[in-house]
Motif scaffolding. Structure first.
Motif, PDB file in Angstrom:
ATOM      1  N   LYS A   1      -7.533   2.400  -1.779  1.00 36.81           N
ATOM      2  CA  LYS A   1      -7.943   1.326  -0.876  1.00 36.81           C
ATOM      3  C   LYS A   1      -9.463   1.220  -0.887  1.00 36.81           C
TER       4      LYS A   1
ATOM      5  N   SER B   1       0.852  -1.187   0.000  1.00 37.76           N
ATOM      6  CA  SER B   1       0.000   0.000   0.000  1.00 37.76           C
ATOM      7  C   SER B   1       0.887   1.236   0.000  1.00 37.76           C
TER       8      SER B   1
ATOM      9  N   ASP C   1      -3.801   1.018  -2.888  1.00 42.34           N
ATOM     10  CA  ASP C   1      -3.301  -0.348  -2.884  1.00 42.34           C
ATOM     11  C   ASP C   1      -2.621  -0.610  -4.220  1.00 42.34           C
TER      12      ASP C   1
END
Length: 121
Positions: free
Chosen positions: A101, A26, A31
């Motif tokens: 994310k 990350s 991500d």
């Protein structure tokens, strides 16, 4: 995880299923995912974010409603937020994805191809 060196090829070698992204690492609120692709995915959009594809091996076609974008190893393409697209791979493709994310692989389409993000061992 963020302090460890990760190898893209090694990570991809552990993936056994297609269309199942795995978090490699990350970065801030993003991500970095590795995934194996084969066959045709579902048409979908990501209304809130762009999606970056980087092909490691194979040839990936990203179908857009007005054209097809063909990516070879080393190629990068960003699907702009809200643009409907459908990835397709005649042969197996290994790819890296960069997404915020929490981004769901099927975007707004949902359905049986929706995958929970998996962690690499």
């Amino acid at each position: 995880m963020t302090d460890d060196v990760r190898n893209v090829q090694e990570a991809l070698s552990t993936i056994t299923e297609h269309w199942q992204p795995h978090r490699l690492t990350s970065l801030n609120d993003y991500d970095v995912k590795v995934v194996k692709l084969q066959g045709e995915f579902v048409w979908h959009t990501h209304p809130e974010t762009d999606e970056l594809f980087m092909v490691v091996t194979g040839r990936l076609t990203i179908q857009l409603r007005d054209r097809d974008v063909v990516l070879d190893p080393g190629d990068v393409f960003v699907v702009p937020r809200g643009v409907e697209h459908c990835p397709k791979a005649t042969e197996e493709v290994h790819a890296v994805l960069f997404e915020p994310k929490g981004t769901v692989n099927t975007g707004d389409a949902g359905g049986e191809m929706t995958a929970a993000l998996q962690e690499l061992d």
